[in-house]
Enzyme design. Structure first.
Site, PDB file in Angstrom:
ATOM      1  N   CYS A   6       1.064  -1.451 -10.781  1.00  0.00           N
ATOM      2  CA  CYS A   6       0.635  -0.620 -11.918  1.00  0.00           C
ATOM      3  C   CYS A   6       1.860  -0.098 -12.668  1.00  0.00           C
ATOM      4  CB  CYS A   6      -0.235   0.544 -11.449  1.00  0.00           C
ATOM      5  SG  CYS A   6      -1.907   0.048 -10.986  1.00  0.00           S
ATOM      6  N   ASN A  85      -3.016 -13.219  -1.023  1.00  0.00           N
ATOM      7  CA  ASN A  85      -3.102 -12.613   0.302  1.00  0.00           C
ATOM      8  C   ASN A  85      -4.061 -11.426   0.249  1.00  0.00           C
ATOM      9  OD1 ASN A  85      -1.181 -14.407   1.331  1.00  0.00           O
ATOM     10  ND2 ASN A  85       0.490 -13.144   0.578  1.00  0.00           N
ATOM     11  N   HIS A  98      -3.195  -9.939  -6.729  1.00  0.00           N
ATOM     12  CA  HIS A  98      -2.227 -10.824  -7.372  1.00  0.00           C
ATOM     13  C   HIS A  98      -2.357 -12.228  -6.821  1.00  0.00           C
ATOM     14  CE1 HIS A  98      -0.244  -8.921  -3.896  1.00  0.00           C
ATOM     15  NE2 HIS A  98       0.407 -10.052  -3.737  1.00  0.00           N
TER      16      HIS A  98
HETATM   17  P1  DGP Z   1       1.988 -10.014  -0.996  1.00  0.00           P
HETATM   18  O1  DGP Z   1       2.701 -10.136   0.295  1.00  0.00           O
HETATM   19  O2  DGP Z   1       1.002 -11.126  -1.233  1.00  0.00           O
HETATM   20  O3  DGP Z   1       1.377  -8.641  -1.191  1.00  0.00           O
HETATM   21  O4  DGP Z   1       3.099 -10.237  -2.120  1.00  0.00           O
HETATM   22  C1  DGP Z   1       3.737  -9.215  -2.802  1.00  0.00           C
HETATM   23  C2  DGP Z   1       4.905  -9.864  -3.529  1.00  0.00           C
HETATM   24  O5  DGP Z   1       5.369  -8.942  -4.486  1.00  0.00           O
HETATM   25  C3  DGP Z   1       6.090 -10.227  -2.647  1.00  0.00           C
HETATM   26  O6  DGP Z   1       6.296 -11.639  -2.698  1.00  0.00           O
HETATM   27  C4  DGP Z   1       7.274  -9.492  -3.267  1.00  0.00           C
HETATM   28  C5  DGP Z   1       6.759  -9.081  -4.622  1.00  0.00           C
HETATM   29  N1  DGP Z   1       7.240  -7.800  -5.100  1.00  0.00           N
HETATM   30  C6  DGP Z   1       7.176  -6.611  -4.449  1.00  0.00           C
HETATM   31  N2  DGP Z   1       7.698  -5.640  -5.212  1.00  0.00           N
HETATM   32  C7  DGP Z   1       8.092  -6.232  -6.368  1.00  0.00           C
HETATM   33  C8  DGP Z   1       8.722  -5.743  -7.549  1.00  0.00           C
HETATM   34  O7  DGP Z   1       9.014  -4.550  -7.716  1.00  0.00           O
HETATM   35  N3  DGP Z   1       8.983  -6.662  -8.522  1.00  0.00           N
HETATM   36  C9  DGP Z   1       8.672  -7.982  -8.393  1.00  0.00           C
HETATM   37  N4  DGP Z   1       8.973  -8.784  -9.413  1.00  0.00           N
HETATM   38  N5  DGP Z   1       8.076  -8.470  -7.291  1.00  0.00           N
HETATM   39  C10 DGP Z   1       7.808  -7.601  -6.290  1.00  0.00           C
END
Ligand code: DGP
Length: 112
Positions: A6, A85, A98
């Site tokens: 968000c 996931n 996502h």
């Molecule tokens: P999941 O494990 O499916 O909840 O994937 C979450 C993904 O989000 C993980 O691959 C890393 C990514 N992620 C977490 N925080 C951030 C962020 O602040 N910026 C970006 N671009 N990706 C993020």
């Protein structure tokens, strides 16, 4: 609400955007697991696939349309892996729906 995605939607946290429209945002994953690793999210906060309701039917169709556009823009004509996931057993770390688009890497049929 203390949700990283968000905060990315409202610009509080920067992101490397690859696609945006009225309902959907897509940006590069901060920890890429493949040469192409894009996260596609609804701008609306929804916790995961299991939190979707009938009200979100159009939104989901819209997200999948965006995924098709992004895949084409990223040059993934040869295919890609699409992952969402869900919850603790699914390894979901960010509790905002996502879809991971993983491409330019040869995946196998196996999951693990
Ligand atoms: P999941 O494990 O499916 O909840 O994937 C979450 C993904 O989000 C993980 O691959 C890393 C990514 N992620 C977490 N925080 C951030 C962020 O602040 N910026 C970006 N671009 N990706 C993020």
């Amino acid at each position: 609400m203390d949700c990283i995605f968000c905060k990315i939607v409202n610009g509080e946290i920067p992101s490397d955007k690859v696609y945006e429209d009225e309902f959907v945002l897509a940006f590069n994953d901060i920890q890429p697991a493949a040469p192409v690793h894009v996260l596609v999210i609804p701008k609306k906060h929804i916790e995961s696939v299991v939190a979707l309701t009938e009200e979100d039917d159009k939104l989901i169709a819209h997200i999948f349309k965006a995924i098709r556009v992004i895949a084409k823009e990223q040059g993934l004509e040869n295919g890609f892996r699409l992952v969402s996931n869900v919850g603790a057993d699914g390894g979901q770390s960010v509790k905002h729906l996502h879809f991971h688009i993983l491409g330019k890497k040869q995946f196998t049929e196996n999951f693990g």
